[in-house]
Design an enzyme around this catalytic site. Structure first.
Site, mmCIF file in Angstrom:
data_model
loop_
_atom_site.group_PDB
_atom_site.id
_atom_site.type_symbol
_atom_site.label_atom_id
_atom_site.label_comp_id
_atom_site.label_asym_id
_atom_site.label_seq_id
_atom_site.Cartn_x
_atom_site.Cartn_y
_atom_site.Cartn_z
ATOM 1 N N LYS D 170 -75.830 -32.330 14.518
ATOM 2 C CA LYS D 170 -75.213 -31.224 15.268
ATOM 3 C C LYS D 170 -73.689 -31.285 15.123
ATOM 4 O O LYS D 170 -73.036 -30.249 14.918
ATOM 5 C CB LYS D 170 -75.605 -31.302 16.748
ATOM 6 C CG LYS D 170 -74.944 -30.249 17.653
ATOM 7 C CD LYS D 170 -75.564 -28.877 17.483
ATOM 8 C CE LYS D 170 -74.803 -27.782 18.255
ATOM 9 N NZ LYS D 170 -75.110 -27.756 19.687
ATOM 10 N N LYS D 238 -65.544 -28.372 22.973
ATOM 11 C CA LYS D 238 -66.308 -29.556 23.389
ATOM 12 C C LYS D 238 -66.975 -30.198 22.165
ATOM 13 O O LYS D 238 -66.924 -31.417 21.976
ATOM 14 C CB LYS D 238 -67.379 -29.152 24.412
ATOM 15 C CG LYS D 238 -68.317 -30.285 24.811
ATOM 16 C CD LYS D 238 -69.629 -29.744 25.390
ATOM 17 C CE LYS D 238 -70.771 -30.720 25.093
ATOM 18 N NZ LYS D 238 -72.101 -30.153 25.328
#
Lengths: 289, 289, 289, 289
Positions: D170, D238
């Site tokens: 990811k 983030k």
């Protein structure tokens, strides 16, 4: 000594005047007749062309904006290499690409002309006061021959290597200067955003391993956002272009320099070209607003 | 004064010894019993736990590797905030994230403990000689109260702002230091690849606007590729992580710092973690070989 | 149609041959007589000079290594602008700086010659197969006039704007391509260093928002470290130089492009100039070893 | 199957509803009672605590904002590892640092609980439609056991390696996505500043080696400056923090990623946190204005 002086702008004009004052015969030329006339008022002689300025010269100094102007003066039909006398020493004090200096030197050698590249740092103040730093590339003997002339316009005068070496050192200087401005700018932005007084914080940095001439001279004005030049962003942008080109010519990769060059370009794109190069702070600020 | 000292490593050990020599009662603790014993030999007292070290202390100094150790000592069940006396002043001289210092300070306040963050620069040499630079964050009154204690271990002692400010200034310092090493490294690589003697070139830079403490102290060793620490890459890598985290906490973007952090990480990835941080030159060299 | 074709290298040679095959009269010239002769063997005509190649031409195509060669062919005494007929359309399919294309177009207009810049992508394979992508800058009418000629050598043929626009789009293309290679390289290095099979990881990326032509075509060969060209690092290095120059000419700051250019330069400095541009992976690997 | 579902936000809520619809018994919990109640309305069961949600579960799915929340749910006194049954499979679908996933998996193993990290891409749309892409790290047998559950919420479901591998993939995905946005933004700024229609230019790029999913999906909206999310800058910021942390944990240097992270941070600092991540264009624009 008979000196031809080509390029009588903000830097060249006071340099030529200092040479006159030191007793040299200075024949000046600039594409602006007004500037050429100003030299005559200061005791020099005004020439109507490059050819005229170099005809009798033992030394020709050029102080020009960039490579194309240097190439035109050197390689033009009425230029220095065609019109100058054998044995002439050409000192190019412009800041240009090392490659340009090397090509001029090679072509000059064919004509029996000796070429030095001798870019300076120290700005208008240094030009007026005769306190420039001068980085000289070329043959050691030629350097020795003109050292007294250079000593009129500068105080730190260093022979750093063969043709082009002066320009390379200047490029190295400018990439470090630009980079330190960027780092100090990032430090200021971090301190302020963290609620820390930047003045006090930078005082600590200035006193330790992070210390630098730039922190010494510019930290107070940067914190106060005072950006009167000094050395303009436009000029530093030109110099970063030279540093990038010099790296390419030398076949090396300089990652920080690549980024610093874009940050300086941003300062110019944002319209700060006429501010002092410490205005790089405005780029780091703006990216955060 | 009764001083608890937790963390007796390369830095903490000589600092604690200097405090003993200055006449303070120093109760030391380290997770290594050997190090704790060494303090006793030097005239201090050895504690068997954090709780024991802080029980009688008016001042507790911590000098620990990173945030997790500081948090454990501060927040642990037998830790400083549980076991320390009301009115105690905790001086954390570790280099950690500003956010860690702020959280310790907030939790301490609830317990009636006063906290200062006081990271240092100057390295092992400075710790041994008592000549560290100390950047202090926290309340001005608390700073004033412990200044005499700090004066035993350091010479430049500056109160730079509220809790966390010491760490922020340290982070700013380290990003500038790391960046200047990178820039000097790129200058050296450019000079050498261009056939220019780097020593002579850097002499010119050191004398002008590109001048810096790093050029003054390290240019000769860098050109000779001597990288005995000094301050290790591993530690600078940790500090760049703190700088990046501090920027994130402050909500700011620092592009050069982002790149410098990766270059320092490269030095470590290449196995140079134990070399001096000037070994950033090896990264710029390697990218070109 | 009478077509002059100047520059018969790896790209130009098959392009000229395709034009011959399509029924055009192609008069070719290259500084290498061998290459010029090869065109004659393929059914074209060989010229002994630029002047001879352009003398009868309605269209002149140039496919040259870089700006200096284009400028020499265009501006030389025996060059295109001196020797070409009024009404001639010059299609420069070389990849050069947008500024070069604009200067050629301006000078051509003075001579009654119409100029288009039409750099290509698709590589040697596309040149042989006649499936190049062609980005064309210049007047719409001129584009329309030569579209059938371009359709012989390419399949995607787009008029993107005025003089120089073709080069700008090519520069934009190359900065994106170089950057994606760098990003994919960083993804591979992260995956491998984390103990994740890079093939499986990149499969996921290729199927989602991170997907790209480069992942589709090159992820397997990159993971296997197969770097046979394809498009050589040397050429991509040249193109990144053009992208940086184009940004400078346009007065914009492109921070990622600045860094990507240095990473591609590193690939070359490391001796990978003849490998495929996907070998940017070797730079990201090496910085970590 | 008895499924505990913790974290019923924008993503978790529709995912849980899809599991209910597929016939599973879903006991949900969120710190917001309102959200927990909403699941009950949708046919699930509402739990008053983590402990209650996991008590009977064979599978527990967590979908939480960041590492601290995952750690609290996993390690808290009333948390999953304390309250869950032996043999339970914990699927953490949050996007967190690989290190967090590895620590959860290690601690879980001690308790006889099997842990998978399974971050997703595809956004709110994918969560509602059950078409998420899911990257799974952990033991192959555990993956096989829960594949049917994952198949309810996603369509592309790939086992990429051991614990933490899902998060690493990811992170790799997000660094590539962020970087491509930055590159496309620089291409647009270059095209526009050069007077080239960006739409036409990007059409060419999209059709060649520079082509990407992002160019396919977003080039028109970027050129029109339409930045409605989609995936918010805040979330990508983030995720870039996770990518930087993942590189640090893996001991690698990723220079482009370091710069991309700062550019995304700039988008947030400029107040664009709630815009789509394609708003990285605004950063490149602003640096030029």
């Amino acid at each position: 000594m008979n000196i031809g002086f080509i390029g009588l702008g903000i830097m060249g004009s006071p340099m030529a005047a200092n040479l006159v004052r030191a007793g040299h015969t200075v024949v000046g030329y600039d594409t602006s007749a007004e500037r050429t006339d100003a030299l005559a008022v200061a005791g020099g002689k005004s020439a109507g062309s490059v050819a005229e300025a170099v005809a009798q010269a033992e030394v020709v100094i050029t102080m020009l904006p960039d490579s194309p102007q240097v190439e035109e003066v050197a390689f033009g039909d009425d230029g220095l290499l065609q019109q100058g006398r054998q044995g002439l020493i050409h000192i190019d004090m412009s800041t240009v690409r090392p490659e340009t200096s090397r090509r001029v030197a090679q072509a000059a050698a064919v004509k029996g002309i000796r070429a030095l590249d001798a870019p300076v740092s120290g700005g208008e103040r240094g030009a007026v006061d005769g306190t420039l730093s001068i980085m000289v590339g070329g043959a050691a003997a030629d350097f020795a021959a003109v050292r007294p002339v250079l000593a009129v316009v500068g105080t730190t005068i260093v022979h750093v290597g063969p043709a082009g070496a002066g320009q390379t050192v200047k490029a190295a200087n400018q990439l470090v200067v630009g980079g330190i401005y960027g780092l100090v700018a990032e430090a200021i932005v971090l301190l302020e955003a963290s609620g820390v007084d930047p003045g006090g914080g930078l005082d600590v940095l200035a006193g330790g391993l992070a210390g630098s001439r730039i922190l010494d001279l510019k930290r107070h004005s940067m914190v106060r956002r005072e950006f009167a030049p000094g050395f303009r962003i436009d000029l530093h942008h030109k110099d970063m272009g030279i540093a990038i080109a010099a790296a390419r010519e030398a076949g090396v990769s300089l990652p920080l320099t690549g980024l610093v060059a874009q940050l300086v370009a941003a300062a110019r794109a944002q319209g700060h070209g006429s501010l002092d190069h410490s205005a790089l702070l405005k780029v780091i600020e703006r990216i955060n607003q």
